[in-house]
Write a protein that holds these residues in place. Sequence first.
Motif, PDB file in Angstrom:
ATOM      1  N   LEU A  70      13.704  15.171  24.832  1.00 37.77           N
ATOM      2  CA  LEU A  70      14.542  16.374  24.799  1.00 37.77           C
ATOM      3  C   LEU A  70      15.992  16.032  25.130  1.00 37.77           C
ATOM      4  O   LEU A  70      16.922  16.634  24.585  1.00 37.77           O
ATOM      5  N   ALA A 114       8.265  17.015  21.115  1.00 35.57           N
ATOM      6  CA  ALA A 114       9.611  16.590  21.502  1.00 35.57           C
ATOM      7  C   ALA A 114      10.002  15.294  20.790  1.00 35.57           C
ATOM      8  O   ALA A 114      11.167  15.099  20.412  1.00 35.57           O
ATOM      9  N   ASN A 174      20.765  20.161  23.913  1.00 30.29           N
ATOM     10  CA  ASN A 174      19.798  20.573  24.936  1.00 30.29           C
ATOM     11  C   ASN A 174      20.285  20.305  26.361  1.00 30.29           C
ATOM     12  O   ASN A 174      19.636  20.718  27.326  1.00 30.29           O
ATOM     13  N   GLU A 221      11.067  16.196  17.275  1.00 27.23           N
ATOM     14  CA  GLU A 221      12.399  16.793  17.273  1.00 27.23           C
ATOM     15  C   GLU A 221      13.470  15.735  17.514  1.00 27.23           C
ATOM     16  O   GLU A 221      14.556  15.790  16.926  1.00 27.23           O
ATOM     17  N   SER A 222      13.171  14.783  18.392  1.00 25.68           N
ATOM     18  CA  SER A 222      14.157  13.746  18.688  1.00 25.68           C
ATOM     19  C   SER A 222      14.495  12.927  17.445  1.00 25.68           C
ATOM     20  O   SER A 222      15.660  12.661  17.157  1.00 25.68           O
ATOM     21  N   SER A 282      16.533  15.039  15.029  1.00 25.57           N
ATOM     22  CA  SER A 282      17.916  15.166  15.478  1.00 25.57           C
ATOM     23  C   SER A 282      18.692  13.877  15.226  1.00 25.57           C
ATOM     24  O   SER A 282      19.862  13.896  14.833  1.00 25.57           O
ATOM     25  N   HIS A 304      19.063  14.849  22.453  1.00 27.13           N
ATOM     26  CA  HIS A 304      19.929  15.723  21.675  1.00 27.13           C
ATOM     27  C   HIS A 304      20.892  16.429  22.617  1.00 27.13           C
ATOM     28  O   HIS A 304      20.481  17.123  23.541  1.00 27.13           O
ATOM     29  N   SER A 350      16.368  22.791  20.895  1.00 27.35           N
ATOM     30  CA  SER A 350      14.947  22.465  20.794  1.00 27.35           C
ATOM     31  C   SER A 350      14.112  23.739  20.769  1.00 27.35           C
ATOM     32  O   SER A 350      14.347  24.698  21.507  1.00 27.35           O
TER      33      SER A 350
END
Length: 938
Positions: A882, A833, A888, A836-837, A840, A885, A849
Amino acid sequence: MAASGGYNYRNGTQRSSLKVDRPLSVNSNPKSSSVKSKPLSASGGVRRSSTGSIGAAPAAAAKDDAGVPGRVRVAVRLRPRNSEESIADADFADCVELQPELKRLKLRKNNWDSDTFEFDEVLTEFASQKRVYEVVAKPVVESVLDGYNGTVMAYGQTGTGKTYTLGFLGEEDTAARGIMVRAMEDILADISLETDSVSVSYLQLYMETIQDLLDPANDNISIMEDPKTGDVSLPGATIVDIRDQQSFVELLRLGEAHRFAANTKLNTESSRSHAILMVNVKRHVKGRDPTLSNENVSHMVKTLKAPIVRKGKLVVVDLAGSERIDKSGSEGHTLEEAKSINLSLSALGKCINALAENSAHVPVRDSKLTRLLRDSFGGTARTSLIITIGPSPRHRGETASTIMFGQRAMKVENMLKLKEEFDYKSLSRRLDIQLDKLIAEHERQQKAFKDEIERITLEAQNQISETERTYADALEKERVKYQKDYMESIKKLEEQLMMNQRNYGSEKITNGPKDNSTDVTSNKENLSALEEVVELKKMLQKETLLRKAAEEEINSLKNQISQWKRSEAAGNSEMLKLRNMLEDETNQKEKLEEEIAILQSQLMQISFQADETRKQLDLSEPGNVLGGLDSLMEQVRHSQLKDSGSEEKASIAKLFEQVGLQKILSLLEAEDADVRIHAVKVVANLAAEESNQEKIVQAGGLTSLLMLLKSSDDETIHRVAAGAIANLAMNETNQELIMAQGGISLLSMTAANAEDAQTLRMIAGAIANLCGNVVIDCYILGITLTIDKIAHHSDKLQTKLRGEGGIKALLGMVRSGHPDVLAQVARGIANFAKCESRASTQGTKTGKSLLIEDGALPWIVQNANNEASAIRRHIELALCHLAQHEVNAKDMIIGGALWELVRISRDCSREDIRSLAQRTLTSSPAFLVELRRLRINY
């Protein structure tokens, strides 16, 4: 805690310091067999008619709804007017008119108009406590005794008689006993105390905090939900075994003394908390399995058949009364209590509305009350609801709201499940007893067998000795006899011969020549002597033959003696074989006893090792998943050095220098499984040192470790190899190499086939380290990369990790349930996570996600408030990342993650995570809109 603001305790007593000891119990995770009732469509039981706009439903609909097995049954009970209402409402008619024979209730709007409602039961103000119990609670109690879950709940305005209906003890008047006391009487009367058991817990939900009424010091009990079955449990609650009715009444009295109550305008002793009584009934099913009725089935097969146990849980809920602030006159802390009560009842009403309307989302996580009752409404329990109302026209609005709540509840259908399982503990105890009997019988037989062998041996030896003595004596007697006869015969012959010769010589010398007559006479005498000599020779030959016969008989006796000796030798060899058999039986017995002792010690050490491992993991760094393996390898190395006779404690570094890395890696392909295991342990310890990691990778160690995962079936090799790969994956340079060689796929396949918790912990740690590749060292490719290229490359690696099953493997490993495994899974999700953060934030990732797409969000939400700090910390961090973004946000709101973010922003123990949650909530437009809709000030 002192009472303030008009507070008092039930029965006028303060909280007692009495603490009920909690019985020690071992929880297990048995598989319950369930019998689901067939769902039937029903209108929900709402039948209203009036002269106004509400039409009447036919009476046949009530019969149709009564046939729905799992529908919530609702009864209404009218409280008689109290003294205050008799004076204040003397000039006004009751707002409620009951028609119990038709199971109808009329709620008057005015003197000429009314609404009509139908319920499963309508109880007038004259209905006895026994009548209320029989129509409302007794069917539920009978279902619990049959192995189903059951719930009895009371709902209504403050002061309408909920606590009287459910929890009145009736010590002065037994006819006034409430549902709790009567239900326990029926349960104790139906079960057998020798084989069955009953245990209770008594709790209160006060200001969204679950408190133990049997142990006031235990005032913050957490709710646990089984991710597989969805069952709700309270592991921290006091559990008391019940053996008789008097002890149960004493527990109820103790709990009522600790329950919060206050004086309001509506009730002098108003409950300020929801009381929950949980009764767990465990019953052994009587009767034999029909599949075992065949006479040909052996006794051992029948013995190994585990008995069936049915477990039922009865939940009796005395809800705090709903009230309007202007009518109850609540102020100060009492006002805050009223708000909390109304909020939880409102959440319960929303859940029932959603279930009645077959909504796709039921907001059971909005309140702890709805979480506790998730099995009662829309779950697997048989539920009966009794709504209590008053006759006063001043409270018509509250009465109408209570009636509508009951009408909506009648639309809810549950899926009843029979809770059956095999009682393996009882089977284990029975097998232990049988094993002890078999061991005792075996020892008795061995002793009898040994005694018989000794007796036979002694008799044989005595017989042999006796025979030897008998034949030796007989032989000696015969020899002496024949020798004596022989000597006497020879002596007689010699004497006779000498006498004849002497007579013959003397006659010849004395007489001289004689005439013929004399010669003839002499010749006759000589012939007679010769005949005697011949006769003596014959006697001698006869004696010689007799002597030979005696010698042959002696030889025959000697042969018999030798045969007896050979028989004795054969007997000795047979005895030796029997002794060997006896020794083998003794060795087998000792092995069985050692195995039993090992199993018992393993069972005793499991919990201790789990606690120690959890403490070590909490104290250690999250990335180092080989902490426990290092100590294990130290013990192996020490034992090997001790066996070789060397007193010097050699280290892995010294072994590395003496043997060489290539030689150690070559041992990974050895044919001997023990050699491979020791070699991979050495490589794993070398990989724990950052200085050795590059050498191992350059020498092909990473490829060899991946090949071991692919080719080997040994659980130990899988565990240690995964730990070594986890250590190598802590280096960012090695992460891409592992993924390029198919490491994620191999780790995923190994996780799918592994059962050992430690093996799953190592695999989860390796994948968690691979999830943390957010920053790619520019030197990986030997060129200078921009920030955008680095983020793009990281996004590609994450996509590849997800495509090869990395996220699915992490989520699959939660089946273990082991805290160490769950901690590594949570760390991997948090790392993913975080990557991904950042992607993003830098704009290289725009979609939803990958964690949410792979279904990880429900597990994240369920464990966001986990008791284990290592799990909870990572999950809280993952939720915050999470939420960074906006794409999500919608899924997180639907999945209940917003409530956990609010909790993290307020209650998280780590300031950095709490601040991150606060920034996320305030910066997300979707979250702010939802918070405003829910009227949550933030």
